[in-house]
Design an enzyme around this catalytic site. Structure first.
Site, PDB file in Angstrom:
ATOM      1  N   VAL A   1       0.831  -1.214   0.000  1.00 12.50           N
ATOM      2  CA  VAL A   1       0.000   0.000   0.000  1.00 12.50           C
ATOM      3  C   VAL A   1       0.867   1.266   0.000  1.00 12.50           C
ATOM      4  CG1 VAL A   1      -1.772   1.285   1.257  1.00 12.50           C
ATOM      5  CG2 VAL A   1      -1.908  -1.203   1.122  1.00 12.50           C
TER       6      VAL A   1
ATOM      7  N   GLU B   1     -10.043   6.599   5.316  1.00 12.74           N
ATOM      8  CA  GLU B   1     -10.877   6.164   4.185  1.00 12.74           C
ATOM      9  C   GLU B   1     -10.420   4.796   3.655  1.00 12.74           C
ATOM     10  OE1 GLU B   1     -13.625   8.104   2.328  1.00 12.74           O
ATOM     11  OE2 GLU B   1     -13.732   5.934   2.301  1.00 12.74           O
TER      12      GLU B   1
ATOM     13  N   VAL C   1     -11.510   1.025   5.349  1.00 13.19           N
ATOM     14  CA  VAL C   1     -12.770   0.294   5.175  1.00 13.19           C
ATOM     15  C   VAL C   1     -13.041   0.131   3.681  1.00 13.19           C
ATOM     16  CG1 VAL C   1     -15.241   0.269   5.653  1.00 13.19           C
ATOM     17  CG2 VAL C   1     -13.672   1.255   7.328  1.00 13.19           C
TER      18      VAL C   1
ATOM     19  N   GLY D   1     -11.092  -0.647   1.093  1.00 11.95           N
ATOM     20  CA  GLY D   1     -10.067  -0.151   0.174  1.00 11.95           C
ATOM     21  C   GLY D   1     -10.451   1.043  -0.671  1.00 11.95           C
TER      22      GLY D   1
ATOM     23  N   ILE E   1     -13.310   1.979  -1.989  1.00 16.54           N
ATOM     24  CA  ILE E   1     -14.678   2.537  -1.955  1.00 16.54           C
ATOM     25  C   ILE E   1     -14.734   3.731  -0.993  1.00 16.54           C
ATOM     26  CG2 ILE E   1     -17.095   2.028  -1.454  1.00 16.54           C
ATOM     27  CD1 ILE E   1     -16.519  -0.925  -1.944  1.00 16.54           C
TER      28      ILE E   1
ATOM     29  N   GLU F   1      -4.200 -13.782   2.415  1.00 17.22           N
ATOM     30  CA  GLU F   1      -2.851 -13.717   2.971  1.00 17.22           C
ATOM     31  C   GLU F   1      -2.332 -15.150   3.131  1.00 17.22           C
ATOM     32  OE1 GLU F   1      -1.623 -10.726   3.597  1.00 17.22           O
ATOM     33  OE2 GLU F   1      -3.519  -9.740   3.168  1.00 17.22           O
TER      34      GLU F   1
ATOM     35  N   LYS G   1     -13.627  -3.575  10.147  1.00 19.74           N
ATOM     36  CA  LYS G   1     -14.243  -2.552   9.284  1.00 19.74           C
ATOM     37  C   LYS G   1     -15.621  -2.175   9.815  1.00 19.74           C
ATOM     38  CE  LYS G   1     -11.599  -4.450   5.483  1.00 19.74           C
ATOM     39  NZ  LYS G   1     -11.525  -5.460   4.450  1.00 19.74           N
TER      40      LYS G   1
ATOM     41  N   GLY H   1      -5.877  -4.119  -2.616  1.00 15.02           N
ATOM     42  CA  GLY H   1      -4.985  -3.884  -3.750  1.00 15.02           C
ATOM     43  C   GLY H   1      -4.138  -2.650  -3.484  1.00 15.02           C
TER      44      GLY H   1
HETATM   45  N1  HSE Z   1      -7.702  -8.898   3.129  1.00 19.55           N
HETATM   46  C1  HSE Z   1      -8.809  -8.007   2.920  1.00 19.55           C
HETATM   47  C2  HSE Z   1      -9.788  -8.617   1.943  1.00 19.55           C
HETATM   48  C3  HSE Z   1      -8.416  -6.634   2.441  1.00 19.55           C
HETATM   49  O1  HSE Z   1      -9.627  -9.764   1.527  1.00 19.55           O
HETATM   50  O2  HSE Z   1     -10.773  -7.966   1.632  1.00 19.55           O
HETATM   51  C4  HSE Z   1      -7.769  -5.838   3.534  1.00 19.55           C
HETATM   52  O3  HSE Z   1      -8.658  -5.640   4.581  1.00 19.55           O
END
Ligand code: HSE
Length: 438
Positions: A14, A143, A146, A148, A150, A204, A219, A316
């Site tokens: 990021v 921002e 929560v 990414g 949006i 992950e 979130k 992303g």
């Molecule tokens: N790992 C999360 C997802 C994104 O799969 O949506 C980061 O919170």
């Protein structure tokens, strides 16, 4: 023109995306913010490796290109916090440790805005961080924390500043949604779908937080704080993941005209809040059921302006970085902190006492009268049954599910107790109880 200098702490997926956008968009950002936003420093333990991996100028990295020890990185971070010429810090290190917590507190105490994607830190240890931000008038931008890409934080705090959020329902973890979509569309089991999510780079290496609902829970805590002004303790939030969802659960959902989704849900009623992260059966005519793959979606029901849906990428590098840069522009343009007040006197509804229509799947011994035994126990708890599925007979066992009219989990638990009391060995597995979202 006034300068607005930015430092990035942590140059991974990021952080590097933020650096790229800041370098790429410097002209546009002047028009949008009225200031010359400049990336002046990056602190990262491995400058040469990160600069080369992400194609960034090495001279932006602290330490002249050599690897830093944690103590050296910490020294550079202290210098950045104290540096009057740096106007904002982007935190993209991640984690919830004491060192990073102190970085948030020190920076905000110094009056420096901090922008982050770190939902875990803000959900689990955010109280003191938000307080410090408020007390010092230093903006805390989240921002990116929560969903990414949006812009749901800005939508709630600014777009709907003249409204009240009644209900939040959403798909806020892309990895889980990818897995459930693969299970639904390709008939895969959970483990195979998880492996595919890892191979596709969504999950992950340790996907626990994703599939257990923890990441979605972080979130939801942040959205509840923003929408209702209350601080729900992450550790007290009802959170269930998708690890136990089986192919047969998906089949039963389809039979009922639903897809299974991991839903973040919160509703405020009569001053009380119900909140949970749970797999739910979502009816096909609820658009959340159509959100597939790693896509995220937040649905809001507002008091005055009605229903809204926000759909987009939840993760992303550049997707998350775009939201961070939007917070940087906001800070440069307005330079003030929006207060995040927290009410202390609110009541979280006991999840056992909140009414939903539920679907319950029973795996039982197979003998005449078994369906009657189960449905009688349900009826004895005054639960109205909407439909009963076909029975699926296996060797000595049967699987069937029933959908209820709105009732509480407490009623269902008592009904299961009645079944066990009457026929102690009849239930072969724990019944699977999923709310139905219409
Ligand atoms: N790992 C999360 C997802 C994104 O799969 O949506 C980061 O919170």
């Amino acid at each position: 023109m006034e300068n607005f200098n930015v430092a990035i702490l942590g140059c991974g997926t990021v952080g590097s995306g933020v650096a790229k956008i800041l370098l790429d968009m410097n002209h546009e950002l002047v028009d949008r913010s009225g200031k010359k936003i400049t990336l002046v420093k990056i602190v990262d333990l491995f400058p040469a490796k990160s600069a080369s991996a992400y194609n960034l100028p090495l001279n932006l990295f602290c330490g002249g290109g050599k690897d830093l020890t944690p103590a050296e990185a910490s020294q550079y971070i202290d210098e950045i916090i104290a540096d009057q010429s740096i106007d904002l810090i982007v935190e993209t290190i991640g984690g919830t440790g004491d060192f990073l917590f102190k970085v948030f507190i020190d920076a905000l105490q110094a009056g420096k805005p901090v922008v982050t994607a770190n939902k875990a830190m803000l959900a689990e240890r955010g109280s003191a961080i938000f307080e410090t931000s408020n007390a010092n008038g230093a903006m805390l931008g989240f921002e990116a924390a929560v969903c990414g890409a949006i812009p749901v934080i800005r939508a709630i705090s600014d777009g709907f500043a003249g409204d009240k959020v009644v209900e939040i329902s959403g798909i806020m973890n892309g990895t889980s949604n990818y897995i459930l979509t693969k299970m639904q569309d390709e008939g895969l089991d959970f483990d195979t779908a998880l492996k595919m999510a890892q191979e596709a780079g969504y999950a992950e290496a340790d996907p626990t937080l994703d599939v257990s609902g923890g990441d979605a829970g972080h979130k939801l805590c942040l959205l509840i704080k923003l929408a209702y002004g209350v601080e729900v303790d992450y550790n007290h939030l009802l959170i269930e993941g998708i690890q136990n969802i089986k192919k047969e659960d998906i089949d039963f959902a389809n039979e009922l005209g639903c897809n299974i989704k991991l839903i973040c849900y919160a509703r405020k009623m009569n001053g009380k809040i119900y909140a949970a992260v749970k797999p739910m059966m979502v009816k096909y005519d609820n658009l959340l059921s159509k959100v597939s793959g790693a896509t995220n979606c937040v649905k809001l029901e507002n008091k005055y302006t009605g229903h809204h849906m926000f759909v987009g990428k939840g993760a992303g590098s550049l997707e998350t970085a775009g939201s961070i840069v939007s917070d940087i522009v906001f800070a440069a343009k307005y330079g003030y902190s929006k207060k995040m007040n927290a009410e202390s006197d609110f009541e979280l509804v006991d999840p056992d006492n909140f009414e939903f229509p539920y679907n319950i799947t029973f795996s039982t011994a197979d003998y005449p009268g078994i369906t009657g035994l189960v449905t009688t126990a349900i009826g004895d708890e005054l639960i109205n049954i909407e439909t009963v599925s076909h029975n699926r007979h296996g060797s000595n066992k049967t699987l069937f599910s029933l959908a209820t009219m709105p009732c509480t989990l407490a009623q269902i638990k008592r009904a299961i107790g009645r079944i066990r009391a009457k026929a102690p060995n009849v239930l072969l597995d724990e019944p699977v109880i999923l709310p139905i979202l219409k």
